[in-house]
Design a protein around this motif. Structure first.
Motif, mmCIF file in Angstrom:
data_model
loop_
_atom_site.group_PDB
_atom_site.id
_atom_site.type_symbol
_atom_site.label_atom_id
_atom_site.label_comp_id
_atom_site.label_asym_id
_atom_site.label_seq_id
_atom_site.Cartn_x
_atom_site.Cartn_y
_atom_site.Cartn_z
ATOM 1 N N ASN A 18 0.876 -1.163 0.000
ATOM 2 C CA ASN A 18 0.000 0.000 0.000
ATOM 3 C C ASN A 18 0.917 1.217 0.000
ATOM 4 N N ASP A 73 -7.289 1.558 -4.985
ATOM 5 C CA ASP A 73 -6.447 0.703 -5.817
ATOM 6 C C ASP A 73 -5.294 1.464 -6.466
ATOM 7 N N THR A 75 -3.201 3.203 -5.206
ATOM 8 C CA THR A 75 -2.020 3.251 -4.341
ATOM 9 C C THR A 75 -1.439 1.862 -4.065
ATOM 10 N N LEU A 76 -1.925 0.829 -4.756
ATOM 11 C CA LEU A 76 -1.462 -0.532 -4.511
ATOM 12 C C LEU A 76 -0.435 -0.981 -5.547
#
Length: 96
Positions: A18, A73, A75-76
């Protein structure tokens, strides 16, 4: 621009990072990946992005546009050791 480094040296299971990227305006995220693995690995820059296949000595950069306010999502980062059992990868990720 914010930038962070992560070192991956545990190839026993997939990893989801993350990323600490501030949300806000439309931007770009970039991943510089360097190191070496004993076999093939997959990386993905979002859950709906394509897998990128990497193996052996690695020194590459991936970039993509994203809307920082659109979803969690964005930032994943996904890492799958696939066939690799050992190695060490340094991932430098940044948002601009």
């Amino acid at each position: 621009m914010s930038s962070q480094d992560v070192v991956i040296d545990d190839f026993s299971e997939p990893i989801v990072l993350n990323l600490d990227i501030s949300r806000g305006s439309y931007s770009m995220k970039s991943f510089q990946i360097s190191g070496e693995v004993d076999d093939s690995v997959f990386i993905r820059m979002c859950s709906e992005c394509f897998n990128f296949y990497l193996e052996g000595k690695i020194d590459t950069v991936f970039s993509m546009d994203f809307n920082g306010s659109s979803s969690v999502d964005s930032t994943l980062f996904f890492f799958d050791p696939y066939k690799a059992k050992s190695g060490k990868l340094k991932i430098t990720y940044s948002a601009m």
